[in-house]
Design a protein around this motif. Structure first.
Motif: not given
Length: 161
Positions: A5-10, A29-36, A38-45, A123-127
């Motif tokens: 799994a990927g891990l992102i944080a807000a 997974k990585s596509d969603l993380a990449l778009r997140c 760009d919306q202010g999330f940070r990558l953890v893994a 397109s709304s997945a990050p929100a």
């Protein structure tokens, strides 16, 4: 324990709150993380996450060999600014989602966290992911309380203290 799994944080008041992004290879997974990101999330893994429990709380980080790296389909493996680790408050499985899903949870190293399915390429997945993390992975307020009332006990590990 290493999870595929990927891990992102807000960042919310109180600190960084992470979401595990789960799914089959090529699910987005990585596509969603990449778009997140760009919306202010940070990558953890990306792709693999080392999870552990400490004092009833679930945490995650990248394995040393993958720290600071993200695979971007079509571009390769690229460096990315990351957080060293974060508390995990939510698990999101990439796949079809229900309009009004029942509360569910995922278990890791003996701890339970709220979980849901999300169509990662919308397109709304990050929100949607931010709002889910804010409410389901936040603490005893809001929708998280509804999950408890429904008999799903994401605690310990997914709520803020």
């Amino acid at each position: 324990m290493i999870v595929h799994a990927g891990l992102i944080a807000a960042f919310f008041s109180g600190g960084w709150r992470g979401v595990l992004i789960l799914g089959e290879s090529g699910a987005g997974k990585s596509d969603l993380a990449l778009r997140c990101l760009d919306q202010g999330f940070r990558l953890v893994a990306d792709d693999r996450t080392l999870v552990w429990a400490c004092e009833g709380v679930l945490y995650g980080r990248a394995p040393d060999s993958l720290a600071g790296l993200m695979e971007v389909r079509g571009l390769g493996v690229l460096p990315a600014p990351t957080l060293g680790y974060c508390r995990i408050g939510l698990a999101v499985r990439c796949g079809p989602m229900e309009r009004m899903p029942e509360p569910t949870a995922e278990n890791y190293v003996g701890l339970s966290i709220p979980a849901l399915s999300l169509a990662p390429l919308e397109s709304s997945a990050p929100a949607k992911l931010r709002r889910a993390l804010q409410h389901l992975g936040a603490g005893p307020e809001g929708a998280y309380q509804d999950a408890l009332a429904a008999g799903v006990s994401p605690r310990p590990g997914g709520d803020s203290r």
